[in-house]
Design a protein around this motif. Structure first.
Motif, PDB file in Angstrom:
ATOM      1  N   ILE A  87      39.128 -43.862 -42.112  1.00 60.40           N
ATOM      2  CA  ILE A  87      40.172 -44.290 -41.188  1.00 60.40           C
ATOM      3  C   ILE A  87      40.411 -43.388 -39.908  1.00 60.40           C
ATOM      4  CG2 ILE A  87      42.567 -45.128 -41.247  1.00 60.40           C
ATOM      5  CD1 ILE A  87      42.270 -45.692 -44.299  1.00 60.40           C
ATOM      6  N   GLN A  88      40.465 -42.180 -40.421  1.00 62.16           N
ATOM      7  CA  GLN A  88      40.891 -41.377 -39.111  1.00 62.16           C
ATOM      8  C   GLN A  88      40.092 -40.886 -38.389  1.00 62.16           C
ATOM      9  OE1 GLN A  88      44.269 -41.352 -38.513  1.00 62.16           O
ATOM     10  NE2 GLN A  88      44.776 -42.547 -40.445  1.00 62.16           N
ATOM     11  N   GLY A  89      38.756 -40.903 -38.637  1.00 61.25           N
ATOM     12  CA  GLY A  89      37.699 -40.482 -37.660  1.00 61.25           C
ATOM     13  C   GLY A  89      37.187 -39.299 -38.079  1.00 61.25           C
ATOM     14  N   TRP A  90      36.549 -38.720 -36.798  1.00 63.68           N
ATOM     15  CA  TRP A  90      35.917 -37.434 -36.912  1.00 63.68           C
ATOM     16  C   TRP A  90      37.269 -36.374 -37.170  1.00 63.68           C
ATOM     17  CZ3 TRP A  90      31.917 -35.103 -38.451  1.00 63.68           C
ATOM     18  CH2 TRP A  90      31.468 -33.673 -37.955  1.00 63.68           C
ATOM     19  N   GLN A  91      37.050 -35.442 -37.937  1.00 62.37           N
ATOM     20  CA  GLN A  91      37.946 -34.324 -38.342  1.00 62.37           C
ATOM     21  C   GLN A  91      37.250 -33.030 -38.345  1.00 62.37           C
ATOM     22  OE1 GLN A  91      41.269 -35.372 -38.484  1.00 62.37           O
ATOM     23  NE2 GLN A  91      40.725 -37.168 -37.978  1.00 62.37           N
ATOM     24  N   GLN A  92      38.172 -32.080 -37.910  1.00 53.51           N
ATOM     25  CA  GLN A  92      37.593 -30.730 -37.876  1.00 53.51           C
ATOM     26  C   GLN A  92      38.487 -29.737 -38.073  1.00 53.51           C
ATOM     27  OE1 GLN A  92      34.996 -30.229 -34.474  1.00 53.51           O
ATOM     28  NE2 GLN A  92      36.495 -28.989 -33.442  1.00 53.51           N
ATOM     29  N   GLN A  93      38.382 -28.588 -38.846  1.00 55.07           N
ATOM     30  CA  GLN A  93      39.533 -27.782 -38.921  1.00 55.07           C
ATOM     31  C   GLN A  93      38.972 -26.161 -38.878  1.00 55.07           C
ATOM     32  OE1 GLN A  93      42.160 -26.869 -42.578  1.00 55.07           O
ATOM     33  NE2 GLN A  93      43.210 -28.397 -41.410  1.00 55.07           N
ATOM     34  N   TYR A  94      39.552 -25.160 -38.215  1.00 52.75           N
ATOM     35  CA  TYR A  94      39.081 -23.676 -38.433  1.00 52.75           C
ATOM     36  C   TYR A  94      40.102 -23.155 -39.307  1.00 52.75           C
ATOM     37  CZ  TYR A  94      38.492 -19.017 -36.725  1.00 52.75           C
ATOM     38  OH  TYR A  94      38.076 -17.699 -36.633  1.00 52.75           O
ATOM     39  N   LEU A  95      39.472 -22.820 -40.531  1.00 48.49           N
ATOM     40  CA  LEU A  95      40.410 -22.296 -41.645  1.00 48.49           C
ATOM     41  C   LEU A  95      41.038 -21.382 -41.227  1.00 48.49           C
ATOM     42  CD1 LEU A  95      38.233 -23.331 -44.883  1.00 48.49           C
ATOM     43  CD2 LEU A  95      40.259 -24.508 -44.050  1.00 48.49           C
ATOM     44  N   ALA A  96      40.200 -20.286 -40.727  1.00 48.18           N
ATOM     45  CA  ALA A  96      40.963 -18.870 -40.512  1.00 48.18           C
ATOM     46  C   ALA A  96      42.347 -19.156 -39.428  1.00 48.18           C
ATOM     47  CB  ALA A  96      40.065 -17.876 -40.023  1.00 48.18           C
ATOM     48  N   TYR A 118      36.195 -39.360 -47.937  1.00 47.72           N
ATOM     49  CA  TYR A 118      37.679 -39.563 -47.821  1.00 47.72           C
ATOM     50  C   TYR A 118      38.016 -40.706 -46.855  1.00 47.72           C
ATOM     51  CZ  TYR A 118      37.837 -35.138 -50.110  1.00 47.72           C
ATOM     52  OH  TYR A 118      37.473 -33.912 -50.988  1.00 47.72           O
ATOM     53  N   ALA A 119      39.391 -41.190 -46.983  1.00 49.23           N
ATOM     54  CA  ALA A 119      39.930 -42.206 -46.263  1.00 49.23           C
ATOM     55  C   ALA A 119      41.397 -41.906 -46.034  1.00 49.23           C
ATOM     56  CB  ALA A 119      39.355 -43.675 -46.760  1.00 49.23           C
ATOM     57  N   HIS A 120      42.160 -41.618 -45.401  1.00 53.42           N
ATOM     58  CA  HIS A 120      43.704 -41.233 -45.018  1.00 53.42           C
ATOM     59  C   HIS A 120      44.413 -42.338 -44.378  1.00 53.42           C
ATOM     60  CE1 HIS A 120      41.892 -37.342 -46.240  1.00 53.42           C
ATOM     61  NE2 HIS A 120      43.060 -36.994 -46.849  1.00 53.42           N
ATOM     62  N   LEU A 121      45.312 -42.884 -45.222  1.00 54.65           N
ATOM     63  CA  LEU A 121      46.067 -44.329 -44.727  1.00 54.65           C
ATOM     64  C   LEU A 121      47.167 -43.773 -43.858  1.00 54.65           C
ATOM     65  CD1 LEU A 121      46.393 -45.406 -48.443  1.00 54.65           C
ATOM     66  CD2 LEU A 121      44.980 -46.619 -46.761  1.00 54.65           C
ATOM     67  N   PRO A 122      47.538 -44.776 -43.011  1.00 52.48           N
ATOM     68  CA  PRO A 122      48.752 -44.517 -41.852  1.00 52.48           C
ATOM     69  C   PRO A 122      49.774 -44.143 -42.765  1.00 52.48           C
ATOM     70  CG  PRO A 122      48.343 -46.878 -42.196  1.00 52.48           C
ATOM     71  CD  PRO A 122      47.074 -46.073 -42.809  1.00 52.48           C
ATOM     72  N   LEU A 123      50.711 -43.291 -42.362  1.00 55.24           N
ATOM     73  CA  LEU A 123      52.083 -43.045 -43.159  1.00 55.24           C
ATOM     74  C   LEU A 123      53.048 -44.125 -42.767  1.00 55.24           C
ATOM     75  CD1 LEU A 123      52.448 -39.135 -42.348  1.00 55.24           C
ATOM     76  CD2 LEU A 123      51.348 -40.390 -44.375  1.00 55.24           C
ATOM     77  N   LEU A 124      53.923 -44.466 -43.895  1.00 50.70           N
ATOM     78  CA  LEU A 124      54.998 -45.348 -43.719  1.00 50.70           C
ATOM     79  C   LEU A 124      56.103 -44.713 -43.530  1.00 50.70           C
ATOM     80  CD1 LEU A 124      54.568 -48.108 -46.736  1.00 50.70           C
ATOM     81  CD2 LEU A 124      53.692 -47.945 -44.320  1.00 50.70           C
ATOM     82  N   THR A 125      56.874 -45.011 -42.328  1.00 53.10           N
ATOM     83  CA  THR A 125      58.036 -44.030 -41.850  1.00 53.10           C
ATOM     84  C   THR A 125      59.007 -45.166 -41.809  1.00 53.10           C
ATOM     85  OG1 THR A 125      57.977 -44.426 -39.610  1.00 53.10           O
ATOM     86  CG2 THR A 125      56.510 -42.664 -40.470  1.00 53.10           C
ATOM     87  N   SER A 131      45.171 -49.516 -39.966  1.00 55.36           N
ATOM     88  CA  SER A 131      45.582 -49.004 -38.812  1.00 55.36           C
ATOM     89  C   SER A 131      45.310 -47.544 -39.096  1.00 55.36           C
ATOM     90  CB  SER A 131      46.951 -49.442 -38.550  1.00 55.36           C
ATOM     91  OG  SER A 131      47.411 -48.369 -37.286  1.00 55.36           O
ATOM     92  N   ARG A 132      45.228 -46.778 -37.984  1.00 54.09           N
ATOM     93  CA  ARG A 132      45.419 -45.255 -38.067  1.00 54.09           C
ATOM     94  C   ARG A 132      46.600 -44.766 -37.724  1.00 54.09           C
ATOM     95  NH1 ARG A 132      40.449 -42.610 -34.144  1.00 54.09           N
ATOM     96  NH2 ARG A 132      38.482 -44.013 -35.389  1.00 54.09           N
TER      97      ARG A 132
END
Length: 297
Positions: free
Chosen positions: A154-163, A223-230, A290-291
């Motif tokens: 859902i959210q597309g390409w993701q990356q994270q530098y753990l350190a 993984y698929a991360h849904l939009p938050l309901l606010t 939706s994202r």
């Protein structure tokens, strides 16, 4: 075979945000002729609400969200988490940490994506240091220069530098409670889960879980991360923001509301909740979700 799951914490009753996650994960599994499991993430007794586990399961049944197999309770799976930690210790990938919360805050190396970044004060201690002191340590996982990347459905390409974004993180707390990051990785693998549909608030946790999967020799999930309901203040609906519990007298209206949030067309009139879910399974398309966060009233 597709295997998905819904994994609530029994710290309160289900609310509209919980329902969104449950319905989306259910529809994605059923539309692919897969299995849908329910796991109760009851690893933090001080925060749990008496009777919440039973109430959550009853609510799922009231919405015709019927799961496959037995419900798994994390509180009965400590031996699996201990075995995973032992595997990591054998390869010197974890270390005992004796720092208090005050020390962690005072010596933090800045803010990360999920709180302060641990300074690494205890990283050079020997793995058996805890045998020489009466203080019970937490156990932290060492992270290096890894850049964890993945494609979210859902959210597309993701990356994270753990350190730089997270730092060495806790797997077993000093109070003896297992951390979410380790437990969820171990349980998903043990249950054969290969697709995870959950809220966007857990998106920042996913790289840590992928890193653990790599270290433990476990398969990486989809993984698929849904939009938050606010709410109207922009706050995520949660127990902390006083999200009201689902009113089961209005369950058809609530389910229809959630289906709209998930991008489905207007549903026809049906005779039962099961029929409404059946229609939704036939019309489900993950690509319509939706994202962006969705404001509810």
């Amino acid at each position: 075979m597709y295997v998905g799951r819904f994994a609530p914490s029994p710290t309160g009753l289900l609310h509209i945000g919980s329902l969104l996650t449950a319905v989306a994960s259910y529809l994605d599994a059923r539309s692919r002729h897969g299995r849908w499991l329910v796991r109760m993430e009851d690893l933090d007794p001080p925060r749990e609400m008496p009777g919440a586990s039973t109430a959550i399961l009853s609510t799922l049944e009231a919405f015709a969200l019927h799961w496959d197999g037995e419900v798994v309770y994390q509180s009965k799976r400590h031996h699996l988490y201990a075995a995973a930690l032992a595997q990591l210790r054998a390869h010197e990938l974890v270390y005992p940490c004796y720092c208090s919360r005050k020390t962690v805050q005072a010596e933090a190396q800045g803010m990360g994506v999920d709180g302060v970044i641990y300074s690494g004060r205890c990283a050079s201690l020997g793995a058996d240091t805890h045998l020489c002191t009466n203080k019970t340590p937490a156990w932290r996982l060492r992270v290096g220069a890894e850049l964890i990347c993945f494609q979210d459905a859902i959210q597309g390409w993701q990356q994270q530098y753990l350190a730089g974004d997270v730092g060495d993180f806790v797997l077993l707390r000093a109070d003896g409670f297992w951390a979410y990051q380790l437990a969820v990785v171990v349980d998903d693998a043990a249950q054969g889960v290969n697709h995870v549909v959950r809220g966007q608030d857990l998106l920042v946790s996913t790289p840590r879980q992928i890193y653990l999967q790599q270290l433990l020799g476990l398969p990486q999930l989809n993984y698929a991360h849904l939009p938050l309901l606010t709410n109207t203040l922009g706050q995520k609906w949660s127990k902390q923001t006083q999200a009201p519990a689902l009113d089961l007298r209005k369950r058809e209206a609530l389910l229809r509301q959630v289906l709209v949030y998930l991008g489905l067309p207007q549903a026809p009139q049906v005779d039962s909740m099961a029929d409404l879910l059946g229609w939704a399974v036939q019309h489900w398309q993950l690509g319509r979700v939706s994202r962006q966060a969705i404001v509810t009233v």
